[in-house]
Design a protein around this motif. Structure first.
Motif, PDB file in Angstrom:
ATOM      1  N   ILE A   9      22.237  28.393   0.462  1.00  0.00           N
ATOM      2  CA  ILE A   9      23.397  28.343  -0.427  1.00  0.00           C
ATOM      3  C   ILE A   9      22.846  28.693  -1.803  1.00  0.00           C
ATOM      4  O   ILE A   9      21.973  28.010  -2.335  1.00  0.00           O
ATOM      5  CB  ILE A   9      24.084  26.958  -0.418  1.00  0.00           C
ATOM      6  CG1 ILE A   9      24.490  26.591   1.017  1.00  0.00           C
ATOM      7  CG2 ILE A   9      25.313  26.987  -1.339  1.00  0.00           C
ATOM      8  CD1 ILE A   9      25.165  25.224   1.139  1.00  0.00           C
ATOM      9  N   LYS A  10      23.310  29.813  -2.350  1.00  0.00           N
ATOM     10  CA  LYS A  10      22.720  30.417  -3.554  1.00  0.00           C
ATOM     11  C   LYS A  10      23.188  29.709  -4.838  1.00  0.00           C
ATOM     12  O   LYS A  10      24.142  28.921  -4.811  1.00  0.00           O
ATOM     13  CB  LYS A  10      23.054  31.911  -3.573  1.00  0.00           C
ATOM     14  CG  LYS A  10      22.451  32.675  -2.375  1.00  0.00           C
ATOM     15  CD  LYS A  10      22.659  34.172  -2.514  1.00  0.00           C
ATOM     16  CE  LYS A  10      22.056  34.919  -1.333  1.00  0.00           C
ATOM     17  NZ  LYS A  10      22.151  36.379  -1.511  1.00  0.00           N
ATOM     18  N   PRO A  11      22.511  30.027  -5.970  1.00  0.00           N
ATOM     19  CA  PRO A  11      22.810  29.303  -7.217  1.00  0.00           C
ATOM     20  C   PRO A  11      24.278  29.344  -7.649  1.00  0.00           C
ATOM     21  O   PRO A  11      24.774  28.370  -8.234  1.00  0.00           O
ATOM     22  CB  PRO A  11      21.929  30.019  -8.258  1.00  0.00           C
ATOM     23  CG  PRO A  11      20.799  30.583  -7.481  1.00  0.00           C
ATOM     24  CD  PRO A  11      21.387  30.966  -6.148  1.00  0.00           C
ATOM     25  N   PHE A  49      10.042  35.820  -0.871  1.00  0.00           N
ATOM     26  CA  PHE A  49      11.102  35.712   0.133  1.00  0.00           C
ATOM     27  C   PHE A  49      11.794  37.061   0.321  1.00  0.00           C
ATOM     28  O   PHE A  49      12.108  37.462   1.443  1.00  0.00           O
ATOM     29  CB  PHE A  49      12.121  34.646  -0.283  1.00  0.00           C
ATOM     30  CG  PHE A  49      13.210  34.461   0.724  1.00  0.00           C
ATOM     31  CD1 PHE A  49      12.954  33.784   1.906  1.00  0.00           C
ATOM     32  CD2 PHE A  49      14.468  35.002   0.518  1.00  0.00           C
ATOM     33  CE1 PHE A  49      13.941  33.642   2.871  1.00  0.00           C
ATOM     34  CE2 PHE A  49      15.466  34.860   1.473  1.00  0.00           C
ATOM     35  CZ  PHE A  49      15.202  34.176   2.647  1.00  0.00           C
ATOM     36  N   TYR A  50      12.056  37.755  -0.808  1.00  0.00           N
ATOM     37  CA  TYR A  50      12.782  39.025  -0.750  1.00  0.00           C
ATOM     38  C   TYR A  50      11.847  40.234  -0.810  1.00  0.00           C
ATOM     39  O   TYR A  50      12.269  41.329  -1.224  1.00  0.00           O
ATOM     40  CB  TYR A  50      13.795  39.094  -1.891  1.00  0.00           C
ATOM     41  CG  TYR A  50      15.057  38.285  -1.635  1.00  0.00           C
ATOM     42  CD1 TYR A  50      15.899  38.607  -0.569  1.00  0.00           C
ATOM     43  CD2 TYR A  50      15.431  37.228  -2.457  1.00  0.00           C
ATOM     44  CE1 TYR A  50      17.069  37.882  -0.329  1.00  0.00           C
ATOM     45  CE2 TYR A  50      16.600  36.508  -2.227  1.00  0.00           C
ATOM     46  CZ  TYR A  50      17.409  36.844  -1.164  1.00  0.00           C
ATOM     47  OH  TYR A  50      18.572  36.137  -0.925  1.00  0.00           O
ATOM     48  N   ALA A  51      10.595  40.077  -0.371  1.00  0.00           N
ATOM     49  CA  ALA A  51       9.576  41.137  -0.476  1.00  0.00           C
ATOM     50  C   ALA A  51      10.046  42.472   0.114  1.00  0.00           C
ATOM     51  O   ALA A  51       9.711  43.538  -0.418  1.00  0.00           O
ATOM     52  CB  ALA A  51       8.284  40.687   0.196  1.00  0.00           C
ATOM     53  N   VAL A 110      28.431  41.804  -4.736  1.00  0.00           N
ATOM     54  CA  VAL A 110      27.420  42.031  -3.695  1.00  0.00           C
ATOM     55  C   VAL A 110      26.189  41.172  -3.972  1.00  0.00           C
ATOM     56  O   VAL A 110      25.554  40.665  -3.059  1.00  0.00           O
ATOM     57  CB  VAL A 110      27.004  43.516  -3.634  1.00  0.00           C
ATOM     58  CG1 VAL A 110      25.965  43.749  -2.541  1.00  0.00           C
ATOM     59  CG2 VAL A 110      28.190  44.400  -3.390  1.00  0.00           C
ATOM     60  N   GLN A 111      25.859  41.023  -5.259  1.00  0.00           N
ATOM     61  CA  GLN A 111      24.664  40.237  -5.587  1.00  0.00           C
ATOM     62  C   GLN A 111      24.950  38.734  -5.577  1.00  0.00           C
ATOM     63  O   GLN A 111      24.231  37.967  -4.943  1.00  0.00           O
ATOM     64  CB  GLN A 111      24.136  40.642  -6.961  1.00  0.00           C
ATOM     65  CG  GLN A 111      22.861  39.900  -7.301  1.00  0.00           C
ATOM     66  CD  GLN A 111      22.572  40.004  -8.777  1.00  0.00           C
ATOM     67  OE1 GLN A 111      22.693  39.050  -9.515  1.00  0.00           O
ATOM     68  NE2 GLN A 111      22.219  41.190  -9.195  1.00  0.00           N
ATOM     69  N   GLN A 112      25.994  38.334  -6.290  1.00  0.00           N
ATOM     70  CA  GLN A 112      26.307  36.903  -6.390  1.00  0.00           C
ATOM     71  C   GLN A 112      27.210  36.554  -5.214  1.00  0.00           C
ATOM     72  O   GLN A 112      28.422  36.380  -5.369  1.00  0.00           O
ATOM     73  CB  GLN A 112      26.981  36.612  -7.728  1.00  0.00           C
ATOM     74  CG  GLN A 112      26.170  37.143  -8.890  1.00  0.00           C
ATOM     75  CD  GLN A 112      26.070  36.179 -10.059  1.00  0.00           C
ATOM     76  OE1 GLN A 112      26.672  35.123 -10.086  1.00  0.00           O
ATOM     77  NE2 GLN A 112      25.275  36.547 -11.038  1.00  0.00           N
ATOM     78  N   VAL A 115      25.819  32.979  -0.334  1.00  0.00           N
ATOM     79  CA  VAL A 115      24.980  32.516   0.778  1.00  0.00           C
ATOM     80  C   VAL A 115      24.064  33.627   1.285  1.00  0.00           C
ATOM     81  O   VAL A 115      24.327  34.810   1.050  1.00  0.00           O
ATOM     82  CB  VAL A 115      25.859  32.016   1.955  1.00  0.00           C
ATOM     83  CG1 VAL A 115      26.340  30.604   1.753  1.00  0.00           C
ATOM     84  CG2 VAL A 115      27.010  32.955   2.219  1.00  0.00           C
ATOM     85  N   HIS A 116      23.025  33.211   1.993  1.00  0.00           N
ATOM     86  CA  HIS A 116      22.147  34.142   2.689  1.00  0.00           C
ATOM     87  C   HIS A 116      22.008  33.667   4.119  1.00  0.00           C
ATOM     88  O   HIS A 116      21.942  32.466   4.370  1.00  0.00           O
ATOM     89  CB  HIS A 116      20.753  34.179   2.044  1.00  0.00           C
ATOM     90  CG  HIS A 116      19.717  34.823   2.930  1.00  0.00           C
ATOM     91  ND1 HIS A 116      19.562  36.188   2.994  1.00  0.00           N
ATOM     92  CD2 HIS A 116      18.835  34.295   3.821  1.00  0.00           C
ATOM     93  CE1 HIS A 116      18.601  36.464   3.879  1.00  0.00           C
ATOM     94  NE2 HIS A 116      18.152  35.340   4.388  1.00  0.00           N
ATOM     95  N   GLY A 117      21.927  34.606   5.044  1.00  0.00           N
ATOM     96  CA  GLY A 117      21.669  34.254   6.441  1.00  0.00           C
ATOM     97  C   GLY A 117      20.724  35.235   7.083  1.00  0.00           C
ATOM     98  O   GLY A 117      20.813  36.442   6.829  1.00  0.00           O
TER      99      GLY A 117
HETATM  100  P1  CMP Z   1      21.068  38.467   1.047  1.00  0.00           P
HETATM  101  O1  CMP Z   1      21.739  38.277   2.356  1.00  0.00           O
HETATM  102  O2  CMP Z   1      20.455  37.259   0.416  1.00  0.00           O
HETATM  103  O3  CMP Z   1      19.940  39.583   1.193  1.00  0.00           O
HETATM  104  C1  CMP Z   1      19.515  40.388   0.126  1.00  0.00           C
HETATM  105  C2  CMP Z   1      20.363  40.205  -1.095  1.00  0.00           C
HETATM  106  O4  CMP Z   1      20.254  41.241  -2.039  1.00  0.00           O
HETATM  107  C3  CMP Z   1      21.828  40.206  -0.694  1.00  0.00           C
HETATM  108  O5  CMP Z   1      22.141  39.040   0.008  1.00  0.00           O
HETATM  109  C4  CMP Z   1      22.500  40.382  -2.016  1.00  0.00           C
HETATM  110  O6  CMP Z   1      22.533  39.207  -2.793  1.00  0.00           O
HETATM  111  C5  CMP Z   1      21.512  41.365  -2.683  1.00  0.00           C
HETATM  112  N1  CMP Z   1      21.966  42.748  -2.506  1.00  0.00           N
HETATM  113  C6  CMP Z   1      21.966  43.479  -1.380  1.00  0.00           C
HETATM  114  N2  CMP Z   1      22.441  44.723  -1.607  1.00  0.00           N
HETATM  115  C7  CMP Z   1      22.757  44.752  -2.907  1.00  0.00           C
HETATM  116  C8  CMP Z   1      23.293  45.746  -3.765  1.00  0.00           C
HETATM  117  N3  CMP Z   1      23.612  46.963  -3.292  1.00  0.00           N
HETATM  118  N4  CMP Z   1      23.473  45.437  -5.054  1.00  0.00           N
HETATM  119  C9  CMP Z   1      23.149  44.224  -5.535  1.00  0.00           C
HETATM  120  N5  CMP Z   1      22.630  43.225  -4.768  1.00  0.00           N
HETATM  121  C10 CMP Z   1      22.445  43.492  -3.482  1.00  0.00           C
END
Ligand code: CMP
Length: 142
Positions: A9-11, A49-51, A110-112, A115-117
């Motif tokens: 659960i993201k910020p 984590f996001y490498a 897309v960014q905010q 959640v992440h899965g």
């Molecule tokens: P998440 O499922 O956590 O995996 C990678 C994350 O990068 C994604 O959710 C988004 O928060 C972010 N993300 C993926 N694609 C984009 C994009 N095109 N623009 C901005 N953020 C992105």
């Protein structure tokens, strides 16, 4: 097949007091929380984590966002957990997420995206191990 997946659960969602709502959705979907913790990611933790996204145009803003406040990390267990969790979450882009999914309801962009899965068994295993050790996982006894 009984499976485990990893979830964040993201910020943005933690900041909006949505932890309980999101946990409720997981549990209603047949996913049991078997490990959980709140933490504020360091830059190093977020980058590790996001490498796989390093070098992409959204990488730096993503790291800034993910370190902007506390998150909840959890391991979820259930039948077909990876797919079920992704169904409850909805598409990465909230504009494409199905109505009633977490991202359709709460993601701002897309960014905010709240959640992440994990997207596969391999990434679930890596992501669970990134935050949890075997002793952190609480096997359900009832
Ligand atoms: P998440 O499922 O956590 O995996 C990678 C994350 O990068 C994604 O959710 C988004 O928060 C972010 N993300 C993926 N694609 C984009 C994009 N095109 N623009 C901005 N953020 C992105």
């Amino acid at each position: 097949m009984l499976e485990r997946t990893f979830s964040i659960i993201k910020p943005d969602a933690v900041g909006r007091n949505l932890i309980g709502d999101i946990y409720h959705r997981f549990e209603n979907a047949g996913l049991s929380i078997i490990a959980a913790r709140m933490l504020h990611l360091t830059r190093e933790q977020a980058e590790g984590f996001y490498a796989e996204h390093k070098g992409k145009p959204f990488f730096d803003p993503l790291i800034k966002f993910m370190t902007s406040g506390p998150i909840m990390v959890q391991v979820l267990e259930g039948e077909d957990a990876i797919r079920r969790h992704r169904e409850v979450i909805g598409a990465t882009d909230p504009k494409k997420a199905q109505a009633g999914t977490i991202r359709a309801d709460y993601a701002a962009s897309v960014q905010q995206n709240a959640v992440h899965g994990s997207d596969s068994v391999t990434s679930a295993e890596r992501e669970i191990a990134y935050f949890f050790s075997d002793e952190d996982i609480c096997i359900r006894t009832r």
